[in-house]
Write a protein that holds these residues in place. Structure first.
Motif, PDB file in Angstrom:
ATOM      1  N   PRO A  61       0.806  -1.224   0.000  1.00 15.47           N
ATOM      2  CA  PRO A  61       0.000   0.000   0.000  1.00 15.47           C
ATOM      3  C   PRO A  61       0.843   1.281   0.000  1.00 15.47           C
ATOM      4  CG  PRO A  61      -0.917  -1.570   1.548  1.00 15.47           C
ATOM      5  CD  PRO A  61       0.401  -2.122   1.096  1.00 15.47           C
ATOM      6  N   LYS A  62       1.967   1.282   0.724  1.00 12.01           N
ATOM      7  CA  LYS A  62       2.835   2.459   0.740  1.00 12.01           C
ATOM      8  C   LYS A  62       3.541   2.631  -0.597  1.00 12.01           C
ATOM      9  CE  LYS A  62       3.488   2.773   5.683  1.00 12.01           C
ATOM     10  NZ  LYS A  62       4.410   2.722   6.812  1.00 12.01           N
ATOM     11  N   LYS A  63       3.900   1.536  -1.250  1.00  7.45           N
ATOM     12  CA  LYS A  63       4.504   1.620  -2.585  1.00  7.45           C
ATOM     13  C   LYS A  63       3.507   2.217  -3.576  1.00  7.45           C
ATOM     14  CE  LYS A  63       7.666  -2.291  -2.231  1.00  7.45           C
ATOM     15  NZ  LYS A  63       7.948  -3.653  -2.725  1.00  7.45           N
ATOM     16  N   ARG A  64       2.255   1.808  -3.486  1.00  6.00           N
ATOM     17  CA  ARG A  64       1.218   2.355  -4.371  1.00  6.00           C
ATOM     18  C   ARG A  64       1.085   3.864  -4.172  1.00  6.00           C
ATOM     19  NH1 ARG A  64      -3.186  -2.126  -2.770  1.00  6.00           N
ATOM     20  NH2 ARG A  64      -2.356  -3.845  -4.003  1.00  6.00           N
ATOM     21  N   TYR A  65       0.993   4.272  -2.914  1.00  2.00           N
ATOM     22  CA  TYR A  65       0.866   5.696  -2.611  1.00  2.00           C
ATOM     23  C   TYR A  65       2.082   6.459  -3.139  1.00  2.00           C
ATOM     24  CZ  TYR A  65       0.972  10.097  -0.157  1.00  2.00           C
ATOM     25  OH  TYR A  65       1.058  11.432   0.119  1.00  2.00           O
ATOM     26  N   THR A  66       3.268   5.936  -2.883  1.00  6.67           N
ATOM     27  CA  THR A  66       4.498   6.599  -3.310  1.00  6.67           C
ATOM     28  C   THR A  66       4.561   6.701  -4.825  1.00  6.67           C
ATOM     29  OG1 THR A  66       5.638   5.823  -1.329  1.00  6.67           O
ATOM     30  CG2 THR A  66       7.019   6.515  -3.166  1.00  6.67           C
ATOM     31  N   LEU A  67       4.154   5.659  -5.535  1.00  6.29           N
ATOM     32  CA  LEU A  67       4.149   5.687  -6.994  1.00  6.29           C
ATOM     33  C   LEU A  67       3.256   6.809  -7.514  1.00  6.29           C
ATOM     34  CD1 LEU A  67       4.742   4.592  -9.820  1.00  6.29           C
ATOM     35  CD2 LEU A  67       2.906   2.935  -9.457  1.00  6.29           C
ATOM     36  N   VAL A  68       2.045   6.894  -7.010  1.00  2.00           N
ATOM     37  CA  VAL A  68       1.113   7.931  -7.458  1.00  2.00           C
ATOM     38  C   VAL A  68       1.633   9.314  -7.085  1.00  2.00           C
ATOM     39  CG1 VAL A  68      -1.231   8.834  -7.180  1.00  2.00           C
ATOM     40  CG2 VAL A  68      -0.856   6.380  -7.431  1.00  2.00           C
ATOM     41  N   HIS A  69       2.169   9.444  -5.885  1.00  2.00           N
ATOM     42  CA  HIS A  69       2.705  10.716  -5.421  1.00  2.00           C
ATOM     43  C   HIS A  69       3.842  11.194  -6.328  1.00  2.00           C
ATOM     44  CE1 HIS A  69       3.950  13.715  -2.390  1.00  2.00           C
ATOM     45  NE2 HIS A  69       5.172  13.387  -2.756  1.00  2.00           N
ATOM     46  N   GLU A  70       4.790  10.321  -6.622  1.00  5.40           N
ATOM     47  CA  GLU A  70       5.930  10.706  -7.463  1.00  5.40           C
ATOM     48  C   GLU A  70       5.496  10.921  -8.906  1.00  5.40           C
ATOM     49  OE1 GLU A  70       8.643  11.641  -6.153  1.00  5.40           O
ATOM     50  OE2 GLU A  70       8.231  10.859  -4.155  1.00  5.40           O
ATOM     51  N   LEU A  71       4.537  10.149  -9.403  1.00  2.00           N
ATOM     52  CA  LEU A  71       4.034  10.349 -10.765  1.00  2.00           C
ATOM     53  C   LEU A  71       3.400  11.726 -10.898  1.00  2.00           C
ATOM     54  CD1 LEU A  71       3.627   9.168 -13.578  1.00  2.00           C
ATOM     55  CD2 LEU A  71       1.491   8.156 -12.755  1.00  2.00           C
ATOM     56  N   GLN A  72       2.734  12.165  -9.855  1.00  2.00           N
ATOM     57  CA  GLN A  72       2.150  13.512  -9.865  1.00  2.00           C
ATOM     58  C   GLN A  72       3.248  14.565 -10.016  1.00  2.00           C
ATOM     59  OE1 GLN A  72       2.445  15.442  -6.606  1.00  2.00           O
ATOM     60  NE2 GLN A  72       1.889  17.235  -7.778  1.00  2.00           N
ATOM     61  N   HIS A  73       4.355  14.402  -9.309  1.00  2.00           N
ATOM     62  CA  HIS A  73       5.467  15.344  -9.448  1.00  2.00           C
ATOM     63  C   HIS A  73       6.009  15.355 -10.869  1.00  2.00           C
ATOM     64  CE1 HIS A  73       5.999  16.640  -5.330  1.00  2.00           C
ATOM     65  NE2 HIS A  73       6.044  15.387  -4.896  1.00  2.00           N
ATOM     66  N   VAL A  74       6.195  14.173 -11.435  1.00  2.00           N
ATOM     67  CA  VAL A  74       6.713  14.065 -12.803  1.00  2.00           C
ATOM     68  C   VAL A  74       5.786  14.780 -13.775  1.00  2.00           C
ATOM     69  CG1 VAL A  74       7.189  12.461 -14.700  1.00  2.00           C
ATOM     70  CG2 VAL A  74       7.976  11.919 -12.383  1.00  2.00           C
ATOM     71  N   MET A  75       4.488  14.525 -13.669  1.00  4.39           N
ATOM     72  CA  MET A  75       3.534  15.090 -14.620  1.00  4.39           C
ATOM     73  C   MET A  75       3.399  16.609 -14.470  1.00  4.39           C
ATOM     74  SD  MET A  75       2.868  12.653 -16.500  1.00  4.39           S
ATOM     75  CE  MET A  75       1.806  13.625 -17.529  1.00  4.39           C
ATOM     76  N   VAL A  76       3.366  17.108 -13.248  1.00  2.43           N
ATOM     77  CA  VAL A  76       3.252  18.560 -13.038  1.00  2.43           C
ATOM     78  C   VAL A  76       4.477  19.262 -13.608  1.00  2.43           C
ATOM     79  CG1 VAL A  76       3.270  20.377 -11.282  1.00  2.43           C
ATOM     80  CG2 VAL A  76       1.671  18.469 -11.097  1.00  2.43           C
ATOM     81  N   ASP A  77       5.666  18.750 -13.356  1.00  4.20           N
ATOM     82  CA  ASP A  77       6.874  19.375 -13.896  1.00  4.20           C
ATOM     83  C   ASP A  77       6.933  19.253 -15.403  1.00  4.20           C
ATOM     84  OD1 ASP A  77       7.561  20.136 -11.391  1.00  4.20           O
ATOM     85  OD2 ASP A  77       9.283  18.832 -11.195  1.00  4.20           O
ATOM     86  N   TYR A  78       6.499  18.127 -15.946  1.00  5.14           N
ATOM     87  CA  TYR A  78       6.477  17.937 -17.403  1.00  5.14           C
ATOM     88  C   TYR A  78       5.533  18.935 -18.065  1.00  5.14           C
ATOM     89  CZ  TYR A  78       5.842  15.619 -21.908  1.00  5.14           C
ATOM     90  OH  TYR A  78       5.758  15.345 -23.248  1.00  5.14           O
ATOM     91  N   LEU A  79       4.352  19.108 -17.492  1.00  2.00           N
ATOM     92  CA  LEU A  79       3.388  20.067 -18.036  1.00  2.00           C
ATOM     93  C   LEU A  79       3.912  21.501 -17.905  1.00  2.00           C
ATOM     94  CD1 LEU A  79       0.044  18.509 -16.800  1.00  2.00           C
ATOM     95  CD2 LEU A  79       0.909  18.579 -19.140  1.00  2.00           C
ATOM     96  N   HIS A  80       4.589  21.775 -16.802  1.00  2.00           N
ATOM     97  CA  HIS A  80       5.170  23.097 -16.598  1.00  2.00           C
ATOM     98  C   HIS A  80       6.198  23.395 -17.684  1.00  2.00           C
ATOM     99  CE1 HIS A  80       6.541  26.652 -14.458  1.00  2.00           C
ATOM    100  NE2 HIS A  80       7.775  26.213 -14.586  1.00  2.00           N
ATOM    101  N   MET A  81       7.043  22.431 -18.008  1.00  2.00           N
ATOM    102  CA  MET A  81       8.050  22.626 -19.053  1.00  2.00           C
ATOM    103  C   MET A  81       7.382  22.772 -20.420  1.00  2.00           C
ATOM    104  SD  MET A  81      11.338  20.254 -18.101  1.00  2.00           S
ATOM    105  CE  MET A  81      10.483  18.758 -18.488  1.00  2.00           C
ATOM    106  N   ALA A  82       6.300  22.019 -20.656  1.00  2.00           N
ATOM    107  CA  ALA A  82       5.611  22.074 -21.949  1.00  2.00           C
ATOM    108  C   ALA A  82       4.942  23.427 -22.171  1.00  2.00           C
ATOM    109  CB  ALA A  82       4.593  20.947 -22.036  1.00  2.00           C
ATOM    110  N   LEU A  83       4.474  24.026 -21.101  1.00  2.00           N
ATOM    111  CA  LEU A  83       3.802  25.321 -21.237  1.00  2.00           C
ATOM    112  C   LEU A  83       4.818  26.426 -21.398  1.00  2.00           C
ATOM    113  CD1 LEU A  83       0.994  24.939 -18.576  1.00  2.00           C
ATOM    114  CD2 LEU A  83       0.793  24.783 -21.063  1.00  2.00           C
TER     115      LEU A  83
END
Length: 83
Positions: A61-83
């Motif tokens: 369960p903690k691995k699942r949470y950590t995966l989603v949490h870190e994926l959110q960071h990746v996607m927000v930064d990726y979108l920030h760079m794209a904009l």
């Protein structure tokens, strides 16, 4: 029909990027307080890529949470760079 439990994937394909997921020993990579971290990989001609690192000692369960949490960071930064 039997429902399969959610397992930690080895990679996640999102529009425009492949995100690799690695379960590692805590002392092998710099991880945050929640047992996870991420980094963009150098482009190799195949487009942008990132790697998410998860402490292999965490419970599922903690691995699942950590995966989603870190994926959110990746996607927000990726979108920030794209904009």
């Amino acid at each position: 029909m039997r429902i399969q439990p959610f397992r930690i994937p080895k990679s996640i394909v999102v529009p425009g990027m492949v995100v690799r997921v690695r379960q590692v020993a805590r002392d092998s990579v710099e991880l945050g307080g929640d047992g996870g971290g991420w980094a963009y990989d150098e482009p190799n001609g195949a487009g942008p890529a990132a790697t998410i690192y998860i402490d292999q000692a965490l419970s599922l369960p903690k691995k699942r949470y950590t995966l989603v949490h870190e994926l959110q960071h990746v996607m927000v930064d990726y979108l920030h760079m794209a904009l």
